[in-house]
Design a protein around this motif. Structure first.
Motif, PDB file in Angstrom:
ATOM      1  N   ARG A 191       2.846   2.369  -3.302  1.00 25.27           N
ATOM      2  CA  ARG A 191       1.693   2.279  -4.329  1.00 25.27           C
ATOM      3  C   ARG A 191       2.711   2.514  -5.695  1.00 25.27           C
ATOM      4  O   ARG A 191       2.101   2.017  -6.856  1.00 25.27           O
ATOM      5  CB  ARG A 191       0.580   2.929  -4.011  1.00 25.27           C
ATOM      6  CG  ARG A 191      -0.533   2.544  -4.678  1.00 25.27           C
ATOM      7  CD  ARG A 191      -1.880   3.690  -3.987  1.00 25.27           C
ATOM      8  NE  ARG A 191      -1.827   3.611  -2.524  1.00 25.27           N
ATOM      9  CZ  ARG A 191      -2.297   4.524  -1.753  1.00 25.27           C
ATOM     10  NH1 ARG A 191      -2.640   5.693  -2.503  1.00 25.27           N
ATOM     11  NH2 ARG A 191      -2.233   4.621  -0.504  1.00 25.27           N
ATOM     12  N   PHE A 192       3.389   3.476  -5.730  1.00 25.01           N
ATOM     13  CA  PHE A 192       3.885   3.966  -6.983  1.00 25.01           C
ATOM     14  C   PHE A 192       4.709   2.915  -7.688  1.00 25.01           C
ATOM     15  O   PHE A 192       4.810   2.669  -8.823  1.00 25.01           O
ATOM     16  CB  PHE A 192       4.857   5.036  -6.968  1.00 25.01           C
ATOM     17  CG  PHE A 192       6.224   4.640  -6.221  1.00 25.01           C
ATOM     18  CD1 PHE A 192       6.076   4.813  -4.684  1.00 25.01           C
ATOM     19  CD2 PHE A 192       7.177   4.168  -6.431  1.00 25.01           C
ATOM     20  CE1 PHE A 192       7.201   4.266  -3.778  1.00 25.01           C
ATOM     21  CE2 PHE A 192       8.416   3.603  -5.761  1.00 25.01           C
ATOM     22  CZ  PHE A 192       8.347   3.847  -4.409  1.00 25.01           C
ATOM     23  N   GLU A 238       0.729  -1.202   0.020  1.00 27.67           N
ATOM     24  CA  GLU A 238      -0.032   0.162   0.165  1.00 27.67           C
ATOM     25  C   GLU A 238       0.992   1.227   0.138  1.00 27.67           C
ATOM     26  O   GLU A 238       0.668   2.202  -0.680  1.00 27.67           O
ATOM     27  CB  GLU A 238      -0.803  -0.119   1.283  1.00 27.67           C
ATOM     28  CG  GLU A 238      -2.092  -0.939   1.176  1.00 27.67           C
ATOM     29  CD  GLU A 238      -2.853  -0.834  -0.074  1.00 27.67           C
ATOM     30  OE1 GLU A 238      -3.376   0.375  -0.309  1.00 27.67           O
ATOM     31  OE2 GLU A 238      -3.161  -1.812  -0.828  1.00 27.67           O
ATOM     32  N   LEU A 241       5.826  -6.869  -6.074  1.00 29.89           N
ATOM     33  CA  LEU A 241       6.209  -8.195  -5.730  1.00 29.89           C
ATOM     34  C   LEU A 241       7.651  -8.464  -5.931  1.00 29.89           C
ATOM     35  O   LEU A 241       8.380  -9.137  -5.116  1.00 29.89           O
ATOM     36  CB  LEU A 241       5.316  -9.102  -6.266  1.00 29.89           C
ATOM     37  CG  LEU A 241       4.206  -9.481  -5.464  1.00 29.89           C
ATOM     38  CD1 LEU A 241       3.260 -10.577  -6.336  1.00 29.89           C
ATOM     39  CD2 LEU A 241       4.417 -10.443  -4.431  1.00 29.89           C
ATOM     40  N   LYS A 253       3.581  -0.243  -7.579  1.00 32.67           N
ATOM     41  CA  LYS A 253       2.433  -1.296  -7.531  1.00 32.67           C
ATOM     42  C   LYS A 253       2.841  -2.565  -8.394  1.00 32.67           C
ATOM     43  O   LYS A 253       2.824  -3.720  -7.579  1.00 32.67           O
ATOM     44  CB  LYS A 253       1.102  -0.804  -7.836  1.00 32.67           C
ATOM     45  CG  LYS A 253       0.023  -1.499  -7.312  1.00 32.67           C
ATOM     46  CD  LYS A 253       0.161  -1.891  -5.698  1.00 32.67           C
ATOM     47  CE  LYS A 253      -0.738  -2.884  -5.107  1.00 32.67           C
ATOM     48  NZ  LYS A 253      -2.206  -2.441  -5.259  1.00 32.67           N
ATOM     49  N   ASP A 254       2.989  -2.403  -9.596  1.00 32.53           N
ATOM     50  CA  ASP A 254       3.306  -3.551 -10.389  1.00 32.53           C
ATOM     51  C   ASP A 254       4.535  -4.510 -10.136  1.00 32.53           C
ATOM     52  O   ASP A 254       4.580  -5.482 -10.138  1.00 32.53           O
ATOM     53  CB  ASP A 254       3.095  -3.187 -11.957  1.00 32.53           C
ATOM     54  CG  ASP A 254       1.879  -3.087 -12.549  1.00 32.53           C
ATOM     55  OD1 ASP A 254       1.518  -2.675 -13.711  1.00 32.53           O
ATOM     56  OD2 ASP A 254       0.921  -3.612 -11.924  1.00 32.53           O
ATOM     57  N   TYR A 255       5.492  -3.505  -9.530  1.00 32.57           N
ATOM     58  CA  TYR A 255       6.606  -4.178  -9.388  1.00 32.57           C
ATOM     59  C   TYR A 255       7.060  -4.583  -8.044  1.00 32.57           C
ATOM     60  O   TYR A 255       7.793  -4.914  -7.450  1.00 32.57           O
ATOM     61  CB  TYR A 255       7.954  -3.306  -9.989  1.00 32.57           C
ATOM     62  CG  TYR A 255       7.579  -3.094 -11.357  1.00 32.57           C
ATOM     63  CD1 TYR A 255       6.932  -1.843 -11.671  1.00 32.57           C
ATOM     64  CD2 TYR A 255       8.149  -3.593 -12.270  1.00 32.57           C
ATOM     65  CE1 TYR A 255       6.806  -1.476 -13.062  1.00 32.57           C
ATOM     66  CE2 TYR A 255       7.920  -3.529 -13.762  1.00 32.57           C
ATOM     67  CZ  TYR A 255       7.247  -2.189 -14.163  1.00 32.57           C
ATOM     68  OH  TYR A 255       7.044  -2.213 -15.420  1.00 32.57           O
TER      69      TYR A 255
END
Lengths: 379, 292, 324
Positions: free
Chosen positions: C271-272, C268, C278, C274-276
């Motif tokens: 967030r910037f 959270e 993980l 987000k895709d990366y």
């Protein structure tokens, strides 16, 4: 490649919220599968939604207000979708679009009900419109609308007295199978095999054997796309060439790409397809392809129509009235003359379900061909 | 009766596919003590890379296979060993397990973000012909996979027991300290094990992916069946992996057909638990010994 | 002294910050708190008894479904379902643990993995009992002495109270002679045996206690979401819990909380990315394992040791200077 464009768009999208809440915008939340199993269909929906939003904004927005759309990723997970919907609702949107996965919708619809926010979903599970949710809508057939047409086709055109069923054992697949079984029983069709299969299943030899052995008049397949492809491969390998019918997931472009010639001869009931002999749909397919480089699927069409439905409903009300939204739409008909963006005349019933003409498609030489047009049930 | 035969044949075919990643898994575990939870992703990534070469590089399958073999040897063999395993093995088994779990996440996300999100078709390594023998069908792909898997196992078995290097590897598996004293270059044997695994998973990728379709989340299912096949078959016999894989494939099919398709995945698991509890060295394994 | 200050600060944050959060934020923190309990349970099993369990999510599911079924089908009160949830998780923990503890660590992992998948299959297939893939809906929130907890903040405080209770329990277990026997076991099982510690009974108890923590947390989880389906209880989540415990720092009381925060809250805040996220998280865990396998808590400890060392050498140098 495409990743740079998406990255650029993403960067822009991240920058935009800084301008949030300006008085001349209307906020719409796009709660959708952007990662996980549903990522591909979620992406189609989202791209189409964005396309519609851009078109509408360029033409002046809804009642003069520009649409500001925010994406919330459900991660194809019901728990996450609920959390993300909560996050979306904290931002006070006018309308929520999505999700597509029925499992997610069924979990989070309680939140939009409590908040009184209209929600237009891409989900097909029958139960969604049976829960008494006052502000939920679909722009595509629920299983409760689609299945009757399919069963009717099986009974009257295929003249099947016995059917072998195979489905993917998840919430969507099982829901479809339950609805289908019920309807077939009522129509006097005997279900002689009822075979479940797994998501990501690889070896279908046992399932195909079971289905073949039942020696039914027709096979009804309700599996997800990858699984449908593998099922088709095994089915053809074992030499079956009798009647085979399903829904969109059996004969979609993806399935054809993955199973090649093995998809030929499969028939499916399709609510929305860019290959239908309807100029508006074909044009949409072309625009989508031009914009994204991909062929659309029915989920793209669902999303696109959803945005235009919001526009039309709001214009009929003359204001952004969440409370009146449902009243305005329930039982209403929107023709393409009223609003060309809906692509096909659409009629909403009292529960938010859609009644519309649909298509019987057959895969011929690796392409979807519309074999017949099935009228709306209400006709 | 014909049904049982069909189920058997399909089960064996699918089973040999399950077995290939299992062989490498066993090899790594025995020789280096590495329990590679990313083994499934080790099969997935070469398939994605091969597909990238085929689609973007416009290359035929066999060329892209050779290129990918080289890349695997480097990435999944040497780099994996030096960057991931070596720093961690001194901390014990658990940190290494965690690291490979994290690695599997990294590999999945990389494939998803930088390559494809959706499943992609993967070309068949041999022309696909369906052979019908009465009520039973078998495909050239089945036969090819089975042949390749058996050949690999026989080759590997021969290498391990008949060549000097192979026996040195076995010595390292049994007792690295003693092996070192005997003058065996333990590090080199370990590196060799990683390289062999890299080769095995790349071959597995070519055989598995036409059926599985290339997708970033394949590794989860492939890895899981590899572990099950490896343990059932026998942890200290390479050929145990083939038996394990075939058993899993056949058992799944038979239980799906005769018992319940909903629980088809349960029966191999029950067998797994039974084997671990009553014969932990596996059906073909030998007790106590640590060999490959 | 420092420790008490930190505890007070953390307690203050946990009590007051959520009042400033929107419902989504409150939901997230409630979820985190519940996962902390699951992770703590796993920590007892792994960190203190040294047993690798990959079934923690499955046990959570057992508690969740037990509570949900009893509440929705039989109209039972939430509080009455808790003993059932705990009891069943404990019992299954003992059953799974008993034969499995005869085998070596790595094998135990696979037995528990198999168990988790089997349990998940039952959740998914047995519609008549669990609602199958459709799940169970409209799970009620409990009431506490007559006060309903439908409000997100109210339910959060309930979860927080639950967490405090379980944390204290874990703390007590670790400090008790029991817990010390566990530690002895982990350090050196052979020596522990020679000292008369009944290994099997203790490890079984650790395993079953861990599973009970998960089961109870599961019941709260069901009420938090007001809905459950089989997916959060699949073996992939068990792997996630394992990662939480180890990356946080196994064998410590605080480690699991940090690990849970890494998995749940960090995405959270980042967030910037987000895709990366993980990918970043995976690399972080790998680097952590290479340099500090005792997890984030291990880093903290090293840091404090380093500071102390610096202070000591500085003091020693100063003393030397003085004596010249």
């Amino acid at each position: 490649m495409r990743k740079t464009v998406i990255a650029a768009l993403a960067a822009a999208a991240i920058a935009l919220p800084g301008v949030a809440g300006a008085a001349d915008t209307v906020k719409i939340a796009n709660l959708i599968e952007l990662s996980g199993n549903g990522a591909a269909i979620g992406r189609n929906w989202t791209d189409a939604v964005n396309m519609a939003v851009e078109e509408i904004n360029a033409a002046g927005g809804i009642l003069g207000k520009q649409i500001e759309i925010t994406d919330y990723d459900t991660q194809s997970n019901p728990g996450t979708s609920r959390a993300q919907l909560q996050k979306a609702l904290d931002n006070e949107p006018y309308v929520v679009l999505g999700p597509i996965f029925s499992s997610s919708t069924r979990v989070n619809m309680a939140l939009t009900k409590r908040a009184g926010v209209p929600q237009i979903v891409g989900s097909e599970a029958a139960s969604i419109t049976q829960q008494g949710h006052p502000t939920i809508f679909r722009t595509s057939f629920g299983q409760a609308m689609g299945m009757p047409k399919l069963v009717k086709y099986l009974k009257e055109e295929v003249k099947a007295k016995t059917v072998a069923l195979i489905y993917t054992n998840d919430e969507w697949g099982k829901g479809g199978r339950n609805t289908a079984k019920e309807l077939m029983a009522k129509a006097g069709i005997e279900v002689v095999a009822d075979v479940s299969s797994e998501v990501k299943q690889v070896d279908f030899s046992a399932e195909v054997l079971k289905v073949k052995n039942a020696k039914a008049d027709a096979i009804f397949a309700y599996c997800l796309e990858e699984e449908s492809a593998r099922f088709l491969n095994e089915l053809r390998k074992q030499g079956y060439d009798g009647p085979l019918i399903g829904e969109t997931t059996l004969i979609s472009q993806k399935v054809i790409d993955l199973s090649g010639a093995n998809a030929n001869g499969a028939k499916g009931h399709v609510g929305l397809t860019a290959s239908a002999p309807v100029p508006a749909l074909v044009e949409f397919g072309r625009k989508f392809k031009e914009r994204t480089g991909r062929n659309t699927d029915h989920n793209g069409i669902k999303g696109y129509i959803a945005v235009y439905v919001v526009k039309e409903a709001t214009e009929r009300m003359g204001s952004f009235d969440q409370a009146k939204f449902a009243e305005t739409l329930r039982g209403a008909t929107i023709t393409t003359k009223d609003e060309p963006g809906v692509l096909l005349d659409i009629r909403f019933d009292k529960t938010g379900d859609v009644d519309r003409e649909s298509f019987l498609v057959e895969v011929v030489n690796g392409e979807q061909k519309v074999v017949s047009v099935l009228p709306a049930l209400g006709e | 009766m014909a049904e049982a035969l069909q189920l058997l044949i399909s089960g064996i075919a699918t089973g040999t596919i399950y077995a290939l990643p299992a062989i490498g898994f066993v090899l790594l575990w025995q020789t280096t003590g590495t329990i590679n939870f990313a083994q499934g992703e080790f099969v997935m990534l070469p398939s994605i890379i091969m597909l990238a070469f085929i689609i973007f590089g416009d290359m035929p399958l066999w060329v892209s296979f050779l290129l990918t073999l080289a890349i695997s040897a480097m990435l999944l063999g040497s780099v994996f060993k030096v960057v991931v395993v070596q720093p961690m093995i001194r901390h014990g088994v658990l940190p290494l397990i965690i690291a490979t779990i994290a690695l599997s996440i990294l590999m999945r996300e990389t494939a998803k973000e930088f390559f494809w999100n959706e499943a992609q078709a993967f070309p068949m390594p041999v022309p696909y012909i369906v052979i019908r023998m009465g009520e039973v069908t078998v495909t050239t792909h089945h036969l090819f996979s089975f042949g390749v898997a058996c050949a690999l196992v026989i080759l590997l078995q021969w290498f391990l027991s008949r060549t000097r290097t192979g026996r040195s590897m076995q010595a390292v598996a049994q007792n690295p300290d003693t092996a070192a004293i005997l003058g065996i270059n333990v590090q080199r044997m370990i590196s060799l094990a990683f390289l062999i695994n890299a080769g095995l998973v790349t071959v597995a990728a070519v055989l598995v992916t036409p059926i599985y379709l290339a997708k970033w989340d394949n590794g989860i299912a492939i890895g899981l069946t590899a572990f099950i096949a490896a343990i059932i078959g026998g942890f200290n016999q390479v050929r145990g992996a083939i038996l394990g894989g075939v058993l899993v494939g056949v058992l799944e099919n038979f239980s799906a057909f005769y018992i319940s398709t909903e629980y088809r995945a349960a029966f191999p698991l029950i067998l797994l638990i039974a084997v671990i509890l009553f014969r932990p060295y596996g059906l073909l394994g030998r007790p106590e010994e640590r060999t490959v | 002294m420092l420790r008490w200050i930190i505890i007070a600060v953390v307690a203050a944050i946990l009590i007051f910050v959520p009042t400033q959060l929107k419902p989504y934020g409150i939901f997230l923190i409630s979820n985190w708190v519940i996962f902390c309990v699951v992770a703590m349970g796993l920590n007892l099993t792994i960190g203190y008894a040294g047993q690798i369990s990959l079934a923690q999510a499955g046990f959570m599911g057992i508690g969740a479904y037990t509570s949900a079924i009893l509440m929705t089908r039989f109209g039972m009160d939430f509080w009455h379902t808790l003993p059932a949830a705990a009891g069943l998780s404990f019992l299954l923990g003992v059953i799974v643990g008993y034969p499995a503890l005869r085998v070596q660590h790595h094998y135990l992992a696979f037995v528990t993995l198999g168990f988790n998948i089997l349990v998940y299959l039952v959740f998914r297939n047995e519609d008549w009992l669990t609602g199958g893939a459709f799940g169970i809906f409209d799970i009620p929130r409990p009431s506490v002495f007559g006060y309903a907890t439908n409000d997100p903040l109210a339910f959060y405080y309930l979860c927080l109270a639950f967490f405090v209770v379980m944390f204290s329990l874990a703390w007590w277990i670790v400090r008790s002679p029991w817990g010390r026997a566990f530690a002895a076991l982990r350090e050196n099982p052979i020596r522990a045996a020679s000292l008369g510690v009944d290994i099997r009974a203790y490890t079984l108890l650790a395993f079953a206690t861990g599973s009970t923590f998960a089961g109870l947390a599961g019941a709260f989880y069901a009420s938090l979401l007001e809905f459950i389906d089989p997916y959060p209880f699949s073996f992939e989540y068990s792997l996630s819990f394992l990662l939480m415990v180890i990356s946080g720092g196994s064998g410590t009381l605080v480690g699991p909380m940090i690990g849970a925060a890494l998995v749940l809250l960090m995405p959270e805040w980042l967030r910037f990315a987000k895709d990366y996220y993980l990918m970043i998280y995976a690399v972080f865990v790998m680097v952590l394992m290479a340099f500090c396998p005792s997890g984030v808590v291990g880093i903290w400890e090293r840091l404090t040791m380093f500071m102390r060392h610096k202070r000591m050498t500085a003091a020693a140098a100063a003393a030397e200077e003085q004596s010249k």
